[in-house]
Design an enzyme around this catalytic site. Structure first.
Site, mmCIF file in Angstrom:
data_model
loop_
_atom_site.group_PDB
_atom_site.id
_atom_site.type_symbol
_atom_site.label_atom_id
_atom_site.label_comp_id
_atom_site.label_asym_id
_atom_site.label_seq_id
_atom_site.Cartn_x
_atom_site.Cartn_y
_atom_site.Cartn_z
ATOM 1 C CG ASN A 87 -1.926 -1.120 1.199
ATOM 2 O OD1 ASN A 87 -2.505 -1.399 0.149
ATOM 3 N ND2 ASN A 87 -2.154 -1.765 2.330
ATOM 4 C CD GLN A 94 2.689 3.776 3.066
ATOM 5 O OE1 GLN A 94 2.570 4.394 2.002
ATOM 6 N NE2 GLN A 94 3.860 3.473 3.599
ATOM 7 C CG HIS A 100 4.478 -2.454 5.334
ATOM 8 N ND1 HIS A 100 4.522 -1.098 5.550
ATOM 9 C CD2 HIS A 100 3.168 -2.777 5.262
ATOM 10 C CE1 HIS A 100 3.288 -0.625 5.599
ATOM 11 N NE2 HIS A 100 2.444 -1.619 5.411
ATOM 12 C CG HIS A 102 0.330 -5.908 3.612
ATOM 13 N ND1 HIS A 102 -0.335 -5.940 4.817
ATOM 14 C CD2 HIS A 102 0.537 -4.597 3.338
ATOM 15 C CE1 HIS A 102 -0.520 -4.705 5.251
ATOM 16 N NE2 HIS A 102 -0.002 -3.864 4.366
HETATM 17 P P1 5GP Z 1 -0.520 -0.511 5.810
HETATM 18 O O1 5GP Z 1 -1.949 -0.124 6.116
HETATM 19 O O2 5GP Z 1 0.426 0.608 6.157
HETATM 20 O O3 5GP Z 1 -0.310 -1.070 4.441
HETATM 21 O O4 5GP Z 1 -0.213 -1.743 6.754
HETATM 22 C C1 5GP Z 1 0.164 -1.611 8.064
HETATM 23 C C2 5GP Z 1 -0.055 -2.965 8.690
HETATM 24 O O5 5GP Z 1 0.657 -3.007 9.895
HETATM 25 C C3 5GP Z 1 -1.515 -3.277 9.015
HETATM 26 O O6 5GP Z 1 -1.909 -4.466 8.363
HETATM 27 C C4 5GP Z 1 -1.526 -3.395 10.531
HETATM 28 O O7 5GP Z 1 -2.387 -4.427 10.994
HETATM 29 C C5 5GP Z 1 -0.082 -3.690 10.852
HETATM 30 N N1 5GP Z 1 0.351 -3.160 12.128
HETATM 31 C C6 5GP Z 1 0.089 -1.923 12.643
HETATM 32 N N2 5GP Z 1 0.672 -1.772 13.848
HETATM 33 C C7 5GP Z 1 1.312 -2.953 14.092
HETATM 34 C C8 5GP Z 1 2.096 -3.416 15.206
HETATM 35 O O8 5GP Z 1 2.325 -2.727 16.177
HETATM 36 N N3 5GP Z 1 2.587 -4.683 15.104
HETATM 37 C C9 5GP Z 1 2.353 -5.483 14.026
HETATM 38 N N4 5GP Z 1 2.871 -6.709 14.040
HETATM 39 N N5 5GP Z 1 1.630 -5.073 12.964
HETATM 40 C C10 5GP Z 1 1.110 -3.830 13.012
#
Ligand code: 5GP
Ligand code: ZN
Length: 114
Positions: A87, A94, A100, A102
């Site tokens: 994302n 994001q 990162h 996924h």
């Molecule tokens: P994004 O929305 O930025 O693509 O994804 C961020 C991801 O990080 C989400 O799927 C969320 O569940 C995960 N995430 C957020 N905070 C933490 C955390 O403190 N620990 C872990 N293991 N995952 C997290």
């Protein structure tokens, strides 16, 4: 020094279920899994998003994919298929600005994504 959740997990200043680490790349389980298998592959280097990748990061970004591939093989989701998602920015949802990948698997995915 940026205040970053994923930098803290990588530095083990914050708990995280780390499933892989080497000198450049770390993988840990997503705290809010969206599939039976859902983990994140990140560089140790803080790169905020795809928009912040620099030419000198080319090899490192390639390594993220190789680690994702290795782990999907080891976990046993590679033959049935899996999805990689990066994302980027607001429209994509994001939430964490440390790049990162996924890795989602263990169930059938739908397309188009939500
Ligand atoms: P994004 O929305 O930025 O693509 O994804 C961020 C991801 O990080 C989400 O799927 C969320 O569940 C995960 N995430 C957020 N905070 C933490 C955390 O403190 N620990 C872990 N293991 N995952 C997290
Ligand atoms: Zn970071």
């Amino acid at each position: 020094m940026v205040d970053c959740t994923f930098c803290r997990i990588i530095a083990k200043q914050m708990p995280g279920e780390i499933i892989y680490e080497d000198e450049e790349v770390v993988a840990f389980k997503d705290i809010n899994p969206q599939a039976p298998v859902h983990f994140l592959v990140v560089p140790r280097k803080h790169i905020a998003s795809v928009l912040d990748i620099q030419p000198e990061d080319e090899r490192l970004i390639g390594r993220l994919l190789l680690v994702a591939k290795k782990l999907t093989n080891e976990i046993g989701i590679s033959t049935k298929g899996f999805r990689l998602v990066i994302n980027t920015g607001d429209n994509a949802g994001q939430n964490i600005y440390h790049i990162h990948i996924h890795v989602l698997g263990g169930r059938r995915m739908t397309w188009p994504p939500g």
